[in-house]
Design an enzyme around this catalytic site. Structure first.
Site, PDB file in Angstrom:
ATOM      1  N   ASP A  32     -15.820  -3.055   0.126  1.00 40.17           N
ATOM      2  CA  ASP A  32     -15.068  -2.472  -0.985  1.00 40.17           C
ATOM      3  C   ASP A  32     -15.446  -3.110  -2.321  1.00 40.17           C
ATOM      4  O   ASP A  32     -15.461  -4.334  -2.454  1.00 40.17           O
ATOM      5  CB  ASP A  32     -13.575  -2.679  -0.710  1.00 40.17           C
ATOM      6  CG  ASP A  32     -12.678  -1.850  -1.599  1.00 40.17           C
ATOM      7  OD1 ASP A  32     -12.852  -1.901  -2.830  1.00 40.17           O
ATOM      8  OD2 ASP A  32     -11.792  -1.167  -1.067  1.00 40.17           O
ATOM      9  N   SER A  60     -13.878   2.414  -4.677  1.00 38.92           N
ATOM     10  CA  SER A  60     -13.079   2.802  -3.517  1.00 38.92           C
ATOM     11  C   SER A  60     -12.532   4.223  -3.682  1.00 38.92           C
ATOM     12  O   SER A  60     -13.292   5.171  -3.855  1.00 38.92           O
ATOM     13  CB  SER A  60     -11.971   1.769  -3.299  1.00 38.92           C
ATOM     14  OG  SER A  60     -11.352   1.926  -2.053  1.00 38.92           O
TER      15      SER A  60
END
Length: 322
Positions: A203, A43
């Protein structure tokens, strides 16, 4: 470390959205001690790692962190801007309230400025024939259709894409796709039965938010210390106020990707990790003020300064020698 003679090392950066500003601060100190060979992240940590891999200095990364308009990361289309019903409509149609296009283009533009577009631009020449050590950058993402952790670019080959040709900014876009907040990235590919399959990529923190173990097992990347940069929390004791379904989803995701790391990462990984207090800033606080940006950045500076005053890689190896 007693002196400041620079050594070589690998670095792994935790995910954490806006909180990644703290990692940029830590880098300005870590860069006095180490030059990074291999870098990886999830991320926001993947964004930081990609800038390092492309050749940005800690000072250049600092300048970019201070110049970003974080509000632009929330890039809804016209439907998503309608109160309440808009986000519900977006979730139903696109599986995410925001597109995530601005972040992807920001990353692409900044990497291109250093001559980096594909992972083929990030090949480590001395390890070019080693599939594990071929690329300087690793990006963590999650395929929620198959339930698999993805280490990019290597694992993109599963979908019929040549890792050398894979767009680095696209990999980052996959890794930052916070479920429900950003739209997932969809990949259509040929299955073993000849039929078209579709995978939704989100993610990396869903499966591994802090993969500090990554380079320990890779032939070609071992033999160097691997340091971790972690965002301590979650939320420094700040409670998640749940007022409806969206805040509940945000709290659920925050707990899932952050709290378990604090409990289950073994001692030897904490010993090599710069732990950065996040001062109550949350992952999706894209309305963060300039004052808070500076405070979070210097939280990283202070945490790294304290860490490197006591860090001794030789002692670490002796402590965990088997």
């Amino acid at each position: 470390m007693g002196d400041h003679q620079k050594q070589k090392a690998n670095a792994v950066f935790e995910g954490g959205g806006v909180k990644g500003i703290g990692m940029a601060g830590a880098l300005t100190v870590a860069g006095r001690y180490y030059d990074w060979v291999y870098v990886a992240g999830t991320s926001a940590g993947a964004i930081v790692a990609s800038l390092i891999a492309a050749g940005y200095t800690p000072e250049e990364i600092r300048d970019k962190i201070f110049s970003i308009d974080y509000k632009r990361f929330i890039d809804s289309d016209k439907w998503g801007r309608f109160p309440l019903l808009g986000p519900l409509f977006k979730l139903k149609c696109s599986l995410g309230m925001h597109k995530g296009d601005y972040i992807e283009e920001w990353v692409r533009e900044n990497l291109r400025a250093k001559g980096v577009e594909r992972f083929g631009d990030l090949i480590v020449r001395e390890n070019a024939q080693n599939p594990q050590g071929r690329y300087r950058l690793r990006v963590i993402a999650s395929d929620i259709s198959t339930g698999n952790l993805l280490i990019l670019p290597q694992d993109i080959a599963r979908y019929g894409i040549d890792p050398d040709d894979f767009d680095v900014a696209r990999a980052i876009r996959m890794s930052i796709s916070i479920p429900f907040f950003f739209e997932p990235v969809s990949l259509v590919y040929d299955g073993e039965d000849g039929k078209k399959n579709i995978s939704y990529i989100v993610d990396g923190g869903v499966l591994s938010n802090f993969p500090v173990w990554l380079f320990d097992r890779d032939t070609g990347t071992e033999g160097l210390p691997t340091l971790g940069f972690k965002l301590s929390g979650p939320n420094e004791g700040r409670p998640n106020h749940i007022t409806g379904p969206f805040s509940m989803l945000t709290a659920l995701f925050s707990t899932m990707v952050e709290a378990h790391d604090n409990r289950f990462i073994e001692e030897r990984n904490f010993d090599r990790t710069v732990s950065i207090p996040t001062l109550g800033v949350r992952t999706t606080d894209f309305g963060i003020s300039r004052q808070r940006v500076e405070a979070l950045f210097y939280s990283g500076v202070n945490a790294a300064t304290e860490f490197f005053e006591g860090w001794d890689y030789s002692y670490y190896l002796l402590k965990y020698a088997r």
